[in-house]
Motif scaffolding. Structure first.
Motif, PDB file in Angstrom:
ATOM      1  N   ASN A 127      -4.607   2.695  -9.004  1.00 43.12           N
ATOM      2  CA  ASN A 127      -3.818   2.930  -7.797  1.00 43.12           C
ATOM      3  C   ASN A 127      -2.847   4.088  -7.972  1.00 43.12           C
ATOM      4  OD1 ASN A 127      -5.294   0.782  -6.983  1.00 43.12           O
ATOM      5  ND2 ASN A 127      -3.567  -0.503  -6.375  1.00 43.12           N
ATOM      6  N   ASP A 164       6.090   6.554  -7.053  1.00 37.37           N
ATOM      7  CA  ASP A 164       6.604   6.328  -5.702  1.00 37.37           C
ATOM      8  C   ASP A 164       8.077   6.693  -5.586  1.00 37.37           C
ATOM      9  OD1 ASP A 164       4.259   5.157  -4.326  1.00 37.37           O
ATOM     10  OD2 ASP A 164       4.463   3.608  -5.863  1.00 37.37           O
ATOM     11  N   LYS A 224      -2.875   7.469  -5.502  1.00 39.89           N
ATOM     12  CA  LYS A 224      -1.698   8.021  -4.827  1.00 39.89           C
ATOM     13  C   LYS A 224      -1.507   9.492  -5.165  1.00 39.89           C
ATOM     14  CE  LYS A 224       0.883   3.683  -4.461  1.00 39.89           C
ATOM     15  NZ  LYS A 224       2.089   2.935  -4.887  1.00 39.89           N
ATOM     16  N   THR A 249       9.294  -4.008  -3.597  1.00 41.61           N
ATOM     17  CA  THR A 249       8.474  -3.240  -4.528  1.00 41.61           C
ATOM     18  C   THR A 249       9.242  -2.334  -5.481  1.00 41.61           C
ATOM     19  OG1 THR A 249       8.210  -1.459  -2.901  1.00 41.61           O
ATOM     20  CG2 THR A 249       6.567  -3.226  -2.884  1.00 41.61           C
ATOM     21  N   SER A 264       1.772   1.402   0.143  1.00 44.94           N
ATOM     22  CA  SER A 264       1.909   0.463  -0.975  1.00 44.94           C
ATOM     23  C   SER A 264       2.090  -0.964  -0.483  1.00 44.94           C
ATOM     24  CB  SER A 264       3.092   0.849  -1.867  1.00 44.94           C
ATOM     25  OG  SER A 264       2.749   1.875  -2.758  1.00 44.94           O
ATOM     26  N   ASN A 294       4.853   7.170  -0.100  1.00 43.17           N
ATOM     27  CA  ASN A 294       3.553   6.598   0.267  1.00 43.17           C
ATOM     28  C   ASN A 294       3.459   6.147   1.720  1.00 43.17           C
ATOM     29  OD1 ASN A 294       4.133   3.573   0.450  1.00 43.17           O
ATOM     30  ND2 ASN A 294       4.922   4.008  -1.602  1.00 43.17           N
ATOM     31  N   ASN A 335       2.511   0.786 -10.887  1.00 45.76           N
ATOM     32  CA  ASN A 335       1.166   0.709 -10.320  1.00 45.76           C
ATOM     33  C   ASN A 335       0.125   0.510 -11.408  1.00 45.76           C
ATOM     34  OD1 ASN A 335       1.945   3.412  -8.047  1.00 45.76           O
ATOM     35  ND2 ASN A 335       2.131   1.236  -7.674  1.00 45.76           N
ATOM     36  N   ASP A 369       3.084  -3.871 -10.550  1.00 42.99           N
ATOM     37  CA  ASP A 369       2.190  -4.467  -9.557  1.00 42.99           C
ATOM     38  C   ASP A 369       2.013  -5.971  -9.774  1.00 42.99           C
ATOM     39  OD1 ASP A 369       1.829  -2.109  -8.248  1.00 42.99           O
ATOM     40  OD2 ASP A 369      -0.253  -1.806  -8.854  1.00 42.99           O
TER      41      ASP A 369
END
Length: 260
Positions: A146, A35, A150, A67, A45, A41, A142, A72
């Motif tokens: 996930n 990211d 992405k 984030t 997210s 994203n 992540n 995560d």
């Protein structure tokens, strides 16, 4: 491997750019943050964390999670704490991972419309893919499912070896993901990478901290919330503004890799 003659032509073109630069790289493990380094994203997210929270608790969170640079599991625990969820509800990492994966599965169709691959990202990945001395994967907070979703949304997943990445599903501590990735590389390729031959590429001071604590070098890219001066002050080995200039990226990567 890449599925089309056009892809092979682009890779050959990128390899030509790297002649005399990337071709000089010694054996190197390159681990990309996802990211704000490879993709934007578009808020998917944060929506995914909120949905995962709802799946686990039956209610929406009162605020949006922080984030940047976090794993995560760390994000979810902070979200639980901010919403007064009992600590025992945060203990089952298996349930949390399942909820995160389900939430992303539902939200993934939003990625192509709301997000995008960052300029230069695909070309940088293709260029490194053409270099035999390089193994490239990801190092991301992540969970593995996930991260794949992405990158797959923007056709980047086939340009990196996701089987040897370091993921938030490997550890809640981001710096531990460096060794997690190196061990996967050792098992798959029989290659050992150390502090001088492992290079992270990320966009936050937490990426820099993960590299330092995990025993790796770090190139920071100012494509996220942190500007060049912030990333320099955080101790990156090198900072570039973006991945748009492939020659600049290639030269910096070689310089950082061969620096004593």
């Amino acid at each position: 491997m890449l599925g089309s003659d056009r892809d092979h032509e682009r890779i050959e073109g990128m390899a030509a750019v790297g002649v005399g630069v990337l071709d000089q790289l010694p054996k190197t493990l390159v681990l990309w943050d996802v990211d704000h380094t490879l993709i934007e994203n578009g808020g998917v997210s944060k929506a995914t964390y909120s949905l995962a929270f709802e799946l686990l608790t039956g209610r929406l969170p009162s605020g949006r999670p922080v984030t940047d640079g976090r794993t995560d599991f760390q994000i979810m625990r902070e979200l639980f704490s901010a919403n007064s969820v009992a600590p025992d509800r945060c203990a089952d990492l298996g349930r949390i991972e399942q909820a995160l994966a389900e939430a992303m599965k539902r939200n993934a169709p939003l990625l192509p419309d709301r997000g995008y691959a960052l300029p230069g990202a695909a070309d940088a990945l293709r260029a490194l893919l053409s270099v035999p001395a390089v193994v490239q994967s990801v190092l991301t907070g992540n969970i593995e499912a996930n991260a794949w979703a992405k990158l797959h949304a923007f056709d980047l997943d086939r340009l990196v070896d996701l089987g040897v990445g370091g993921y938030g599903s490997d550890s809640i501590v981001r710096s531990e993901l460096v060794d997690a990735a190196r061990e996967k590389v050792r098992l798959k390729y029989g290659e050992k990478f150390g502090a001088t031959s492992t290079i992270l590429i990320g966009d936050t001071p937490r990426d820099i901290e993960a590299a330092r604590n995990g025993g790796a070098k770090i190139i920071a890219v100012a494509t996220g919330a942190s500007d060049v001066s912030t990333l320099q002050a955080a101790g990156a080995d090198a900072v570039i503004e973006s991945l748009v200039d492939l020659d600049r990226f290639s030269s910096v990567l070689l310089e950082v890799r061969t620096r004593a």
